[in-house]
Write a protein that holds these residues in place. Structure first.
Motif, PDB file in Angstrom:
ATOM      1  N   THR A 115    -115.312  14.483 -17.530  1.00  0.00           N
ATOM      2  CA  THR A 115    -116.140  13.972 -16.436  1.00  0.00           C
ATOM      3  C   THR A 115    -115.847  14.800 -15.198  1.00  0.00           C
ATOM      4  OG1 THR A 115    -116.006  11.719 -17.334  1.00  0.00           O
ATOM      5  CG2 THR A 115    -116.772  11.960 -15.063  1.00  0.00           C
ATOM      6  N   HIS A 116    -116.890  15.294 -14.560  1.00  0.00           N
ATOM      7  CA  HIS A 116    -116.709  16.119 -13.363  1.00  0.00           C
ATOM      8  C   HIS A 116    -115.944  15.326 -12.303  1.00  0.00           C
ATOM      9  CE1 HIS A 116    -117.618  18.524  -9.804  1.00  0.00           C
ATOM     10  NE2 HIS A 116    -117.963  19.510 -10.628  1.00  0.00           N
ATOM     11  N   PRO A 117    -114.999  15.967 -11.602  1.00  0.00           N
ATOM     12  CA  PRO A 117    -114.211  15.241 -10.588  1.00  0.00           C
ATOM     13  C   PRO A 117    -115.055  14.500  -9.557  1.00  0.00           C
ATOM     14  CG  PRO A 117    -113.247  17.402 -11.002  1.00  0.00           C
ATOM     15  CD  PRO A 117    -114.539  17.362 -11.770  1.00  0.00           C
ATOM     16  N   ASP A 118    -116.245  15.004  -9.246  1.00  0.00           N
ATOM     17  CA  ASP A 118    -117.090  14.347  -8.242  1.00  0.00           C
ATOM     18  C   ASP A 118    -117.778  13.096  -8.775  1.00  0.00           C
ATOM     19  OD1 ASP A 118    -116.412  16.379  -6.514  1.00  0.00           O
ATOM     20  OD2 ASP A 118    -118.280  17.505  -6.803  1.00  0.00           O
ATOM     21  N   HIS A 119    -117.672  12.851 -10.081  1.00  0.00           N
ATOM     22  CA  HIS A 119    -118.400  11.729 -10.681  1.00  0.00           C
ATOM     23  C   HIS A 119    -117.470  10.754 -11.407  1.00  0.00           C
ATOM     24  CE1 HIS A 119    -122.427  13.536 -10.011  1.00  0.00           C
ATOM     25  NE2 HIS A 119    -121.765  14.673 -10.136  1.00  0.00           N
ATOM     26  N   ARG A 120    -116.199  10.813 -11.130  1.00  0.00           N
ATOM     27  CA  ARG A 120    -115.257   9.923 -11.802  1.00  0.00           C
ATOM     28  C   ARG A 120    -115.231   8.543 -11.151  1.00  0.00           C
ATOM     29  NH1 ARG A 120    -110.518  14.533 -12.741  1.00  0.00           N
ATOM     30  NH2 ARG A 120    -111.672  15.659 -14.367  1.00  0.00           N
ATOM     31  N   LYS A 121    -114.744   7.573 -11.927  1.00  0.00           N
ATOM     32  CA  LYS A 121    -114.623   6.182 -11.474  1.00  0.00           C
ATOM     33  C   LYS A 121    -115.982   5.552 -11.169  1.00  0.00           C
ATOM     34  CE  LYS A 121    -110.149   6.728 -11.579  1.00  0.00           C
ATOM     35  NZ  LYS A 121    -109.344   6.162 -12.696  1.00  0.00           N
ATOM     36  N   ARG A 122    -117.030   6.025 -11.842  1.00  0.00           N
ATOM     37  CA  ARG A 122    -118.363   5.467 -11.629  1.00  0.00           C
ATOM     38  C   ARG A 122    -119.004   4.989 -12.931  1.00  0.00           C
ATOM     39  NH1 ARG A 122    -121.041   9.671  -7.179  1.00  0.00           N
ATOM     40  NH2 ARG A 122    -119.245   9.705  -5.765  1.00  0.00           N
ATOM     41  N   GLY A 123    -118.282   5.096 -14.029  1.00  0.00           N
ATOM     42  CA  GLY A 123    -118.816   4.653 -15.309  1.00  0.00           C
ATOM     43  C   GLY A 123    -119.397   5.753 -16.167  1.00  0.00           C
ATOM     44  N   ASP A 150    -103.468  11.670 -21.285  1.00  0.00           N
ATOM     45  CA  ASP A 150    -102.917  10.505 -20.589  1.00  0.00           C
ATOM     46  C   ASP A 150    -103.924   9.875 -19.632  1.00  0.00           C
ATOM     47  OD1 ASP A 150    -100.501  10.746 -21.873  1.00  0.00           O
ATOM     48  OD2 ASP A 150     -99.501  11.824 -20.248  1.00  0.00           O
ATOM     49  N   GLU A 151    -104.833  10.691 -19.072  1.00  0.00           N
ATOM     50  CA  GLU A 151    -105.793  10.173 -18.100  1.00  0.00           C
ATOM     51  C   GLU A 151    -106.875   9.318 -18.765  1.00  0.00           C
ATOM     52  OE1 GLU A 151    -104.745  13.373 -18.166  1.00  0.00           O
ATOM     53  OE2 GLU A 151    -103.381  13.089 -16.471  1.00  0.00           O
ATOM     54  N   SER A 152    -107.371   9.753 -19.916  1.00  0.00           N
ATOM     55  CA  SER A 152    -108.467   9.025 -20.561  1.00  0.00           C
ATOM     56  C   SER A 152    -107.992   7.968 -21.550  1.00  0.00           C
ATOM     57  CB  SER A 152    -109.402  10.009 -21.279  1.00  0.00           C
ATOM     58  OG  SER A 152    -108.700  10.763 -22.250  1.00  0.00           O
ATOM     59  N   PHE A 153    -106.721   8.006 -21.925  1.00  0.00           N
ATOM     60  CA  PHE A 153    -106.211   7.067 -22.917  1.00  0.00           C
ATOM     61  C   PHE A 153    -106.409   5.602 -22.518  1.00  0.00           C
ATOM     62  CE2 PHE A 153    -102.415   4.855 -24.817  1.00  0.00           C
ATOM     63  CZ  PHE A 153    -102.914   4.812 -26.108  1.00  0.00           C
ATOM     64  N   PRO A 154    -106.148   5.210 -21.255  1.00  0.00           N
ATOM     65  CA  PRO A 154    -106.359   3.798 -20.901  1.00  0.00           C
ATOM     66  C   PRO A 154    -107.796   3.329 -21.118  1.00  0.00           C
ATOM     67  CG  PRO A 154    -105.007   4.876 -19.242  1.00  0.00           C
ATOM     68  CD  PRO A 154    -105.524   5.961 -20.143  1.00  0.00           C
ATOM     69  N   SER A 155    -108.766   4.234 -20.979  1.00  0.00           N
ATOM     70  CA  SER A 155    -110.157   3.844 -21.212  1.00  0.00           C
ATOM     71  C   SER A 155    -110.369   3.468 -22.671  1.00  0.00           C
ATOM     72  CB  SER A 155    -111.097   4.990 -20.815  1.00  0.00           C
ATOM     73  OG  SER A 155    -111.034   5.245 -19.427  1.00  0.00           O
ATOM     74  N   PHE A 156    -109.816   4.259 -23.583  1.00  0.00           N
ATOM     75  CA  PHE A 156    -109.972   3.943 -25.003  1.00  0.00           C
ATOM     76  C   PHE A 156    -109.248   2.651 -25.363  1.00  0.00           C
ATOM     77  CE2 PHE A 156    -111.264   8.369 -25.138  1.00  0.00           C
ATOM     78  CZ  PHE A 156    -112.289   8.334 -26.060  1.00  0.00           C
ATOM     79  N   GLN A 157    -108.195   2.327 -24.635  1.00  0.00           N
ATOM     80  CA  GLN A 157    -107.526   1.047 -24.869  1.00  0.00           C
ATOM     81  C   GLN A 157    -108.439  -0.130 -24.518  1.00  0.00           C
ATOM     82  OE1 GLN A 157    -103.952   2.035 -22.454  1.00  0.00           O
ATOM     83  NE2 GLN A 157    -102.765   1.534 -24.288  1.00  0.00           N
ATOM     84  N   ARG A 158    -109.383   0.100 -23.610  1.00  0.00           N
ATOM     85  CA  ARG A 158    -110.288  -0.970 -23.186  1.00  0.00           C
ATOM     86  C   ARG A 158    -111.620  -0.967 -23.926  1.00  0.00           C
ATOM     87  NH1 ARG A 158    -108.321   0.969 -18.118  1.00  0.00           N
ATOM     88  NH2 ARG A 158    -110.252   2.162 -17.818  1.00  0.00           N
ATOM     89  N   PHE A 159    -112.008   0.157 -24.515  1.00  0.00           N
ATOM     90  CA  PHE A 159    -113.319   0.231 -25.149  1.00  0.00           C
ATOM     91  C   PHE A 159    -113.397  -0.730 -26.334  1.00  0.00           C
ATOM     92  CE2 PHE A 159    -113.990   4.939 -23.805  1.00  0.00           C
ATOM     93  CZ  PHE A 159    -114.380   4.520 -22.542  1.00  0.00           C
TER      94      PHE A 159
END
Length: 385
Positions: A115-123, A150-159
């Motif tokens: 995800t491009h740094p300018d578009h993170r934390k937006r879904g 390590d950065e994207s791992f928490p997202s997969f824990q929630r998916f």
């Protein structure tokens, strides 16, 4: 079982509307991007995104062309988030033939999740990944796996629908202990004697390579032998495993423009008992050898001979350390017996995560696929520690 029309999953397919419409925005300002498939002529745009996300460690244009947009290997599609003509996120899915407890299936591997740094934390990341998941099910994948950082791992824990397996252990063995300790700052008067004793023992161990192990030169004469090994071990393993045949070996290693590999083969007359692949990287003043893949029948000495040959060659190449991410719990003991030890995470500074998902229509795979030892994985789009 897995399948799908290969023509329907070509990278250049122009639209993918159903998965996009099914995802709910995660921020109140709404969803300002659409989801579609990457076109082959957008390979440079994907390379720019990789550099924006990872800097100098980003994938090269040559790698993206070889692996994604112009791949001659397994069928692959790249799902992208398009924000007004700018690609703000990607998730590639590569489809492999494979086995689950001996039965033929189709396995999807997620790589290039960005995800491009300018578009993170937006879904964007969630939208693109879950759209890619639904797309993979539509194309006949029976299960999916990915190795998130390590950065994207928490997202997969929630998916929903995804399960995170136990972190893969990192095993390592010093090849030139004196030099390794010196690189880490130990005084020469101390590292020298320690290295002399350790390196002498290693040199004697590696002095005579196993007679049955050769380094692969030309793949062509061994195509049928590799294909037979992949079929035999895929059905025997009892795990979920990609078919590691000659086509896989050629695509994954021999035609990779970003890394150079050495492939060692255990021969027995006209058949192959196994193979082991290594590569070299230079990090933190250390030349590190990395075992990136292996497959071997459970014959006495087959895997052990491959480990010895790979370690010996790495030492000759100047590596001070050889390491392996344990992508399978199967037969890790030969590595330990040879001298590999688990490296504590605090010394590595990162985890080696795995997230998996099972097609809801394949409930028969749920128990095997959700187990920490149910997979014989292959590393994704990175071959570095």
């Amino acid at each position: 079982m897995g399948g799908g029309d290969p023509a329907a999953v070509a990278v250049g397919q122009p639209a993918m509307t159903e998965p996009a419409a099914a995802v709910t925005p995660t921020r109140s300002e709404g969803r300002y991007w659409t989801v579609r498939l990457l076109r082959p002529d957008e390979d440079a745009v994907m390379a720019d995104l990789s550099r924006a996300c990872f800097g100098t460690r980003g994938d090269s244009l040559e790698f993206i062309r070889a692996r994604y947009t112009h791949s001659t290997g397994p069928r692959v599609s790249v799902v992208v988030g398009d924000a007004g003509g700018q690609i703000c996120g990607t998730q590639a899915v590569t489809f492999f033939p494979g086995f689950a407890a001996g039965r033929e299936i189709t396995i999807g591997m997620f790589t290039a999740g960005m995800t491009h740094p300018d578009h993170r934390k937006r879904g964007v990341f969630r939208d693109v990944v879950l759209s890619a998941e639904r797309y993979a099910w539509e194309q006949g994948a029976d299960c999916l796996f990915t190795m998130p950082n390590d950065e994207s791992f928490p997202s997969f824990q929630r998916f929903p629908g995804w399960r995170c397996l136990a972190d893969r252990p990192l095993l390592a063995m010093p090849l030139r202990l004196g030099r390794l300790l010196g690189d880490r700052g130990m005084p020469r008067w101390l590292s020298g004697p320690v290295g002399f004793l350790s390196d002498g023992a290693l040199a004697r161990r590696f002095s005579t390579p196993p007679a049955t192990v050769i380094e692969l030169g030309d793949l062509a004469p061994l195509v049928s032998a590799f294909d037979q090994l992949a079929e035999q071990e895929g059905r025997r393993s009892g795990r979920i495993i990609c078919r590691r045949d000659s086509a896989f070996l050629r695509w994954r290693f021999l035609q990779n423009p970003s890394f150079k590999y050495r492939v060692f083969v255990a021969r027995n007359s006209d058949s192959i008992e196994g193979y082991l692949v290594t590569t070299i990287e230079h990090r933190m003043k250390t030349t590190l050898a990395h075992v990136v893949d292996w497959l071997a029948i459970p014959a006495p000495g087959a895997l052990e001979g491959l480990i010895a040959a790979g370690a010996r060659a790495a030492r000759e190449d100047g590596a001070t350390l050889i390491a392996m991410i344990a992508t399978s719990g199967a037969r890790v003991e030969p590595f330990r017996a040879f001298g590999f030890h688990r490296v504590p995470r605090r010394l590595v500074g990162r985890g080696f995560h795995t997230a998996v998902a099972i097609n809801p229509a394949r409930s028969d795979l749920a128990e095997l696929g959700s187990g920490d030892d149910g997979w014989h994985l292959t590393l994704g789009d990175f071959d570095t520690i």
